[in-house]
Scaffold this motif. Structure first.
Motif, PDB file in Angstrom:
ATOM      1  N   ASP A 136       0.862  -1.184   0.000  1.00 12.21           N
ATOM      2  CA  ASP A 136       0.000   0.000   0.000  1.00 12.21           C
ATOM      3  C   ASP A 136       0.895   1.230   0.000  1.00 12.21           C
ATOM      4  O   ASP A 136       2.094   1.137   0.261  1.00 12.21           O
ATOM      5  N   ALA A 137       0.315   2.371  -0.301  1.00 11.76           N
ATOM      6  CA  ALA A 137       1.072   3.621  -0.377  1.00 11.76           C
ATOM      7  C   ALA A 137       0.561   4.593   0.675  1.00 11.76           C
ATOM      8  O   ALA A 137      -0.596   4.537   1.099  1.00 11.76           O
ATOM      9  N   THR A 138       1.451   5.461   1.105  1.00 14.25           N
ATOM     10  CA  THR A 138       1.099   6.512   2.041  1.00 14.25           C
ATOM     11  C   THR A 138       1.701   7.816   1.552  1.00 14.25           C
ATOM     12  O   THR A 138       2.693   7.819   0.810  1.00 14.25           O
ATOM     13  N   GLU A 139       1.106   8.928   1.953  1.00 11.78           N
ATOM     14  CA  GLU A 139       1.567  10.240   1.515  1.00 11.78           C
ATOM     15  C   GLU A 139       2.012  11.070   2.712  1.00 11.78           C
ATOM     16  O   GLU A 139       1.394  11.018   3.779  1.00 11.78           O
ATOM     17  N   VAL A 140       3.076  11.821   2.511  1.00 12.57           N
ATOM     18  CA  VAL A 140       3.624  12.705   3.536  1.00 12.57           C
ATOM     19  C   VAL A 140       3.528  14.131   3.015  1.00 12.57           C
ATOM     20  O   VAL A 140       4.025  14.440   1.927  1.00 12.57           O
ATOM     21  N   GLN A 141       2.900  14.994   3.780  1.00 13.68           N
ATOM     22  CA  GLN A 141       2.781  16.389   3.363  1.00 13.68           C
ATOM     23  C   GLN A 141       4.140  17.068   3.417  1.00 13.68           C
ATOM     24  O   GLN A 141       4.888  16.926   4.381  1.00 13.68           O
ATOM     25  N   VAL A 142       4.484  17.795   2.358  1.00 15.65           N
ATOM     26  CA  VAL A 142       5.761  18.505   2.271  1.00 15.65           C
ATOM     27  C   VAL A 142       5.499  19.972   1.940  1.00 15.65           C
ATOM     28  O   VAL A 142       4.381  20.353   1.577  1.00 15.65           O
ATOM     29  N   ARG A 143       6.561  20.775   2.046  1.00 19.93           N
ATOM     30  CA  ARG A 143       6.432  22.189   1.719  1.00 19.93           C
ATOM     31  C   ARG A 143       6.281  22.392   0.215  1.00 19.93           C
ATOM     32  O   ARG A 143       6.829  21.630  -0.581  1.00 19.93           O
ATOM     33  N   ARG A 144       5.581  23.425  -0.159  1.00 20.38           N
ATOM     34  CA  ARG A 144       5.364  23.721  -1.569  1.00 20.38           C
ATOM     35  C   ARG A 144       6.665  24.214  -2.196  1.00 20.38           C
ATOM     36  O   ARG A 144       7.345  25.072  -1.620  1.00 20.38           O
ATOM     37  N   PRO A 145       7.042  23.678  -3.347  1.00 25.86           N
ATOM     38  CA  PRO A 145       8.273  24.165  -4.009  1.00 25.86           C
ATOM     39  C   PRO A 145       8.165  25.647  -4.345  1.00 25.86           C
ATOM     40  O   PRO A 145       7.071  26.181  -4.542  1.00 25.86           O
ATOM     41  N   PRO A 146       9.299  26.332  -4.414  1.00 28.05           N
ATOM     42  CA  PRO A 146       9.274  27.778  -4.735  1.00 28.05           C
ATOM     43  C   PRO A 146       8.656  28.042  -6.104  1.00 28.05           C
ATOM     44  O   PRO A 146       8.700  27.202  -7.012  1.00 28.05           O
ATOM     45  N   ALA A 147       8.083  29.196  -6.254  1.00 30.23           N
ATOM     46  CA  ALA A 147       7.471  29.591  -7.524  1.00 30.23           C
ATOM     47  C   ALA A 147       8.527  29.664  -8.617  1.00 30.23           C
ATOM     48  O   ALA A 147       9.650  30.127  -8.394  1.00 30.23           O
ATOM     49  N   GLY A 148       8.167  29.188  -9.799  1.00 30.73           N
ATOM     50  CA  GLY A 148       9.057  29.230 -10.938  1.00 30.73           C
ATOM     51  C   GLY A 148       9.969  28.031 -11.065  1.00 30.73           C
ATOM     52  O   GLY A 148      10.659  27.892 -12.075  1.00 30.73           O
ATOM     53  N   ARG A 149       9.985  27.156 -10.077  1.00 29.78           N
ATOM     54  CA  ARG A 149      10.840  25.976 -10.165  1.00 29.78           C
ATOM     55  C   ARG A 149      10.171  24.911 -11.028  1.00 29.78           C
ATOM     56  O   ARG A 149       8.966  24.652 -10.900  1.00 29.78           O
ATOM     57  N   GLY A 150      10.936  24.251 -11.885  1.00 30.82           N
ATOM     58  CA  GLY A 150      10.387  23.223 -12.749  1.00 30.82           C
ATOM     59  C   GLY A 150       9.869  22.028 -11.971  1.00 30.82           C
ATOM     60  O   GLY A 150      10.428  21.638 -10.940  1.00 30.82           O
ATOM     61  N   GLY A 151       8.801  21.424 -12.463  1.00 23.36           N
ATOM     62  CA  GLY A 151       8.212  20.264 -11.802  1.00 23.36           C
ATOM     63  C   GLY A 151       7.441  20.586 -10.552  1.00 23.36           C
ATOM     64  O   GLY A 151       7.202  19.709  -9.717  1.00 23.36           O
ATOM     65  N   ARG A 152       7.025  21.824 -10.414  1.00 22.70           N
ATOM     66  CA  ARG A 152       6.334  22.228  -9.191  1.00 22.70           C
ATOM     67  C   ARG A 152       4.998  21.511  -9.024  1.00 22.70           C
ATOM     68  O   ARG A 152       4.614  21.133  -7.921  1.00 22.70           O
ATOM     69  N   ARG A 153       4.290  21.300 -10.120  1.00 23.39           N
ATOM     70  CA  ARG A 153       2.968  20.679 -10.032  1.00 23.39           C
ATOM     71  C   ARG A 153       3.033  19.178  -9.763  1.00 23.39           C
ATOM     72  O   ARG A 153       2.033  18.575  -9.412  1.00 23.39           O
ATOM     73  N   ALA A 154       4.222  18.596  -9.940  1.00 22.63           N
ATOM     74  CA  ALA A 154       4.338  17.149  -9.740  1.00 22.63           C
ATOM     75  C   ALA A 154       4.089  16.746  -8.291  1.00 22.63           C
ATOM     76  O   ALA A 154       3.766  15.592  -8.022  1.00 22.63           O
ATOM     77  N   PHE A 155       4.221  17.681  -7.350  1.00 29.36           N
ATOM     78  CA  PHE A 155       4.033  17.349  -5.940  1.00 29.36           C
ATOM     79  C   PHE A 155       2.585  17.510  -5.485  1.00 29.36           C
ATOM     80  O   PHE A 155       2.268  17.170  -4.345  1.00 29.36           O
TER      81      PHE A 155
END
Length: 302
Positions: A136-155
């Motif tokens: 099974d999978a679990t998710e851990v909340q992390v900080r939002r990547p800085p604006a303008g960084r590539g791959g930001r929406r992947a999180f």
């Protein structure tokens, strides 16, 4: 400073005194090698002074191990831990970073075998011991990547509607943690992550192993029938009446068997840093593997 015996209590460290003693015995040697390598690297070669001379790293290994356990268990800041153990914050940061890596390299403990570190190790162990796996999978909340960084929406997790990183945990039929993968951005699908970890190769070479999955891994069941087991699909209006009655019972039996991996995930979530991660995302995978190893020690220590 608080008493060392108080800080080493299970309420703070998250492990029993017997478990802590076994960790000290197992990791003291590797930690000494790390310290000596660090000193020699800084000097440009091996030391030439007498044994016991020269600067000493503080805190001592036992204090550093206890501080690392408290940090992972309760997410206490390095500055606060440095105050408790009487050292500078930077010294505590260096000690926690090194010991956390040693904990992660231990792998997941199983009786009478070396620690399981890869998915291939888990499948080989399951085939040798006749263990039916659950995942099974679990998710851990992390900080939002800085604006303008590539791959930001992947999180951005579609399920949690927040920035997360996701980890897959494989457990045995008794709820013992056997493996956790390298964390990936929360947007990645569980089946895609399993394929990236080489689960297809494991199925081909270890054909006697079965792993119970959820509805999100129907593609793995299609590619590896009889090995990747998912619950039967729900019936529809044109399904025969006997199937409509049998499928809910089959899904309930499948869900009951997968309860073991839910118990394993609950053991991970007791460590506060795996609930909400507020530090650099690059260090979360090491912390996750270290925690998995600590949780899996109950397989051998009871």
């Amino acid at each position: 400073m608080l008493s060392r015996s108080v800080l080493a209590h299970q309420v703070f460290a998250g492990v029993s005194r017997g478990h802590l003693a076994s960790l000290v015995e197992e990791l003291a040697g590797p930690w000494q090698s790390v310290v000596e390598g660090r000193r020699h690297g800084a000097r440009g070669g091996a030391g030439k002074c007498e044994a016991g001379a020269g600067a000493r790293d503080r805190p001592v290994f036992v204090d550093g191990l206890v501080a690392t356990l408290i940090h992972v268990r309760h997410d206490l800041p390095h500055a606060a831990l440095g105050l408790l153990f009487g050292v500078d914050r930077s010294t505590m940061t260096r000690a926690i970073g090194g010991i956390r890596v040693l904990l992660a390299e231990r792998g997941c403990a199983v009786p009478d075998r070396p620690g399981l570190r890869t998915l291939v190790d888990v499948f080989a162990y399951a085939q040798a011991e006749g263990v039916e796996l659950r995942s099974d999978a679990t998710e851990v909340q992390v900080r939002r990547p800085p604006a303008g960084r590539g791959g930001r929406r992947a999180f951005v997790s579609g399920k949690k509607k927040q920035n997360t990183m996701r980890a897959t945990v494989v457990a045995g039929h008794q709820g013992c943690t056997l493996w956790t993968d390298v964390l990936r951005p929360g947007r990645m699908h569980d089946a895609t992550a399993a394929r990236n970890e080489g689960i297809g190769t494991c199925f081909r070479h270890l054909s006697d192993v079965e792993i119970l999955l959820d509805d999100g891994c129907l593609g793995l069941r299609r590619d590896h029938p009889g090995q990747a087991v998912t619950p039967p699909r729900k019936g529809n209006k044109i399904s025969p009446p006997e199937l409509l009655e049998a499928r809910p019972r089959a899904r309930h039996r499948h869900s009951s068997k997968r309860t073991a991996v839910e118990h394993a995930l609950a053991g991970h979530k007791r460590w506060k840093q795996l609930v909400r991660w507020t530090h650099r995302r690059e260090t979360l995978p090491v912390t996750c593997r270290a925690t998995a190893g600590l949780v899996s020690d109950r397989n051998t220590t009871g």
